[in-house]
Scaffold this active site. Structure first.
Site, mmCIF file in Angstrom:
data_model
loop_
_atom_site.group_PDB
_atom_site.id
_atom_site.type_symbol
_atom_site.label_atom_id
_atom_site.label_comp_id
_atom_site.label_asym_id
_atom_site.label_seq_id
_atom_site.Cartn_x
_atom_site.Cartn_y
_atom_site.Cartn_z
ATOM 1 N N ASN A 100 -74.894 -43.411 -34.215
ATOM 2 C CA ASN A 100 -75.398 -43.453 -35.831
ATOM 3 C C ASN A 100 -75.288 -44.532 -36.564
ATOM 4 O O ASN A 100 -74.777 -44.570 -37.519
ATOM 5 C CB ASN A 100 -75.972 -42.164 -36.637
ATOM 6 C CG ASN A 100 -77.261 -41.983 -37.374
ATOM 7 O OD1 ASN A 100 -77.535 -42.842 -37.711
ATOM 8 N ND2 ASN A 100 -77.592 -40.894 -37.890
ATOM 9 N N TRP A 101 -75.514 -46.181 -35.990
ATOM 10 C CA TRP A 101 -75.602 -46.744 -37.508
ATOM 11 C C TRP A 101 -75.963 -47.226 -38.354
ATOM 12 O O TRP A 101 -75.307 -47.645 -39.810
ATOM 13 C CB TRP A 101 -75.524 -48.617 -36.723
ATOM 14 C CG TRP A 101 -74.596 -48.296 -35.228
ATOM 15 C CD1 TRP A 101 -72.824 -47.727 -35.006
ATOM 16 C CD2 TRP A 101 -73.889 -49.477 -34.923
ATOM 17 N NE1 TRP A 101 -72.657 -47.989 -33.888
ATOM 18 C CE2 TRP A 101 -73.375 -48.994 -33.557
ATOM 19 C CE3 TRP A 101 -75.440 -50.854 -34.475
ATOM 20 C CZ2 TRP A 101 -73.227 -49.906 -32.577
ATOM 21 C CZ3 TRP A 101 -74.821 -51.138 -33.204
ATOM 22 C CH2 TRP A 101 -74.020 -50.837 -32.584
ATOM 23 N N LYS A 102 -76.691 -46.411 -38.959
ATOM 24 C CA LYS A 102 -78.121 -46.083 -39.776
ATOM 25 C C LYS A 102 -78.177 -47.350 -40.690
ATOM 26 O O LYS A 102 -78.440 -48.638 -39.670
ATOM 27 C CB LYS A 102 -77.234 -45.566 -41.246
ATOM 28 C CG LYS A 102 -76.878 -43.975 -40.437
ATOM 29 C CD LYS A 102 -75.839 -43.236 -41.294
ATOM 30 C CE LYS A 102 -75.823 -41.981 -41.123
ATOM 31 N NZ LYS A 102 -75.111 -40.943 -41.754
ATOM 32 N N HIS A 106 -83.765 -36.784 -38.597
ATOM 33 C CA HIS A 106 -82.157 -36.974 -39.734
ATOM 34 C C HIS A 106 -82.926 -36.617 -41.004
ATOM 35 O O HIS A 106 -83.568 -36.428 -41.385
ATOM 36 C CB HIS A 106 -81.521 -38.594 -39.536
ATOM 37 C CG HIS A 106 -79.971 -38.607 -39.784
ATOM 38 N ND1 HIS A 106 -79.727 -38.591 -40.789
ATOM 39 C CD2 HIS A 106 -79.164 -38.635 -39.336
ATOM 40 C CE1 HIS A 106 -78.777 -38.639 -41.740
ATOM 41 N NE2 HIS A 106 -77.780 -38.134 -39.799
ATOM 42 N N GLU A 155 -81.387 -37.699 -43.287
ATOM 43 C CA GLU A 155 -81.827 -38.981 -44.439
ATOM 44 C C GLU A 155 -83.608 -38.933 -44.299
ATOM 45 O O GLU A 155 -83.867 -39.606 -45.449
ATOM 46 C CB GLU A 155 -81.104 -39.457 -44.517
ATOM 47 C CG GLU A 155 -79.329 -39.406 -44.228
ATOM 48 C CD GLU A 155 -78.445 -40.856 -43.912
ATOM 49 O OE1 GLU A 155 -78.893 -41.478 -42.904
ATOM 50 O OE2 GLU A 155 -77.674 -39.624 -43.743
ATOM 51 N N GLU A 175 -76.187 -31.562 -38.044
ATOM 52 C CA GLU A 175 -75.831 -31.622 -38.625
ATOM 53 C C GLU A 175 -76.236 -30.829 -40.082
ATOM 54 O O GLU A 175 -76.599 -31.282 -40.789
ATOM 55 C CB GLU A 175 -76.018 -33.200 -38.687
ATOM 56 C CG GLU A 175 -76.364 -34.241 -37.205
ATOM 57 C CD GLU A 175 -76.605 -36.008 -37.695
ATOM 58 O OE1 GLU A 175 -75.276 -35.927 -37.620
ATOM 59 O OE2 GLU A 175 -77.578 -35.921 -38.174
ATOM 60 N N GLY A 210 -71.365 -37.616 -43.761
ATOM 61 C CA GLY A 210 -70.739 -38.830 -45.204
ATOM 62 C C GLY A 210 -70.053 -38.229 -46.370
ATOM 63 O O GLY A 210 -69.432 -39.080 -47.126
ATOM 64 N N SER A 248 -69.148 -35.333 -40.311
ATOM 65 C CA SER A 248 -67.815 -36.380 -40.361
ATOM 66 C C SER A 248 -66.846 -36.296 -39.102
ATOM 67 O O SER A 248 -65.769 -35.656 -39.134
ATOM 68 C CB SER A 248 -67.030 -35.525 -42.085
ATOM 69 O OG SER A 248 -67.869 -35.957 -43.161
ATOM 70 N N GLY A 279 -71.961 -40.658 -37.221
ATOM 71 C CA GLY A 279 -72.179 -41.888 -38.479
ATOM 72 C C GLY A 279 -71.150 -42.833 -38.808
ATOM 73 O O GLY A 279 -70.686 -44.107 -37.721
ATOM 74 N N GLY A 280 -70.351 -42.850 -39.962
ATOM 75 C CA GLY A 280 -69.392 -44.021 -40.130
ATOM 76 C C GLY A 280 -68.537 -44.205 -39.220
ATOM 77 O O GLY A 280 -67.995 -45.706 -38.943
HETATM 78 P P1 PGA Z 1 -71.614 -38.950 -40.629
HETATM 79 O O1 PGA Z 1 -72.648 -38.896 -40.219
HETATM 80 O O2 PGA Z 1 -70.492 -38.984 -39.729
HETATM 81 O O3 PGA Z 1 -70.394 -40.628 -41.128
HETATM 82 O O4 PGA Z 1 -70.642 -37.912 -40.760
HETATM 83 C C1 PGA Z 1 -73.573 -38.279 -39.481
HETATM 84 C C2 PGA Z 1 -74.841 -38.582 -39.690
HETATM 85 O O5 PGA Z 1 -75.943 -38.530 -40.437
HETATM 86 O O6 PGA Z 1 -75.754 -38.493 -38.501
#
Ligand code: PGA
Length: 254
Positions: free
Chosen positions: A9-11, A96, A98, A168, A174, A214, A235-236
């Site tokens: 998930n590159w956001k 998600h 966010e 999640e 994050g 994470s 994500g990251g």
């Molecule tokens: P993260 O994000 O791996 O940076 O914690 C995961 C996500 O929001 O899908």
């Protein structure tokens, strides 16, 4: 029996040229990665055409990170399921945390999007998760049950088999604070029990539930080794081809 699925998930990262750089590098790593894993890249809208073109000959799937619940019309700034389908997108991340927290998406809106995705043959990666306050206040099960039940309203058994769930915990996204493998497994088991109540055991046992929050090369093996954890939403650590590949390599046992 459930095929693992690991998604990036590159956001809000990687326009078309960075997408091209990533994919050209990542493709060279594919021959060394476990074959039994479905790999998905969720790029920003403007990079999806590039991603689809570059991945057309590979087994890697392309995902959007959101879409409109509407088909067309006066919805400035929105993108429809059909538009995504037209550019060969396979998956779409919906709900998600966010989107829920920053853009105010409700369970009802997310449900409308999930139904629209299925109606267009896009596979949803449906995200659920609790805040730290909700967990510490003893409301974990209530919050997740509600997100699942409302988000999946009117989704059929057949559609459920094409739906991926991403659990999640919001406090792990994050932050570098990862759920312990036991915490994650216990919650995944609970999520599967809610799915069993809704769809029966035979369907619930087939639904893939990813863990997200994470995930890194160093913790992938322990997390993905849990009985009810069927992959990861990353994500990251998905922004670099090497670390995303290492998550797949460490997390998926052939
Ligand atoms: P993260 O994000 O791996 O940076 O914690 C995961 C996500 O929001 O899908």
């Amino acid at each position: 029996m459930r095929k693992p699925i690991v998604a990036a998930n590159w956001k809000l990262n990687k326009g078309p040229s960075e997408t091209e750089d990533f994919i050209k590098n990542f493709i060279t790593k594919l021959p060394d990665l476990p074959k039994g894993c479905e790999i998905v890249l969720a790029a920003p809208y403007v990079s999806l055409v590039k991603a689809s073109e570059l991945l057309a000959q590979s087994t890697v799937r392309v995902s959007a990170q959101n879409m409109s619940e509407h088909e067309n019309g006066a919805y400035t700034g929105e993108i429809s399921a059909l538009m995504l389908k037209e550019i060969f997108v396979n998956y779409v991340i919906l709900g998600h945390s966010e989107r829920r927290a920053i853009y105010g998406e409700s369970d009802e809106t997310i449900n409308a999007k999930i139904l629209k995705a299925h109606g267009t043959e896009l596979k949803p990666i449906f995200c659920i998760g609790e805040t730290l306050e909700e967990r510490e206040g003893g409301n974990l099960e209530k919050v997740l049950s509600q997100q699942i039940t409302l988000g999946l309203k009117d989704v059929t058994e057949k559609e459920m088999l094409e739906t991926v769930i991403a659990y999640e915990p919001v406090w792990a996204i994050g932050t570098g604070v990862v759920a312990t493998p036991t915490q994650a497994q216990d919650t995944h088991e609970f999520v599967r029990s809610v799915l069993t109540d809704l769809y029966g055991i035979a369907v619930a046992e087939k639904i893939r539930i990813q863990y997200g929050g994470s995930v890194k090369p160093e913790n992938a093996a322990e997390l993905l080794g849990q009985k009810d954890i069927d992959g990861a939403l990353v994500g990251g650590a998905s922004l670099e081809p090497a670390s995303f590949a290492d998550i797949i390599r460490n997390g998926v046992v052939e």
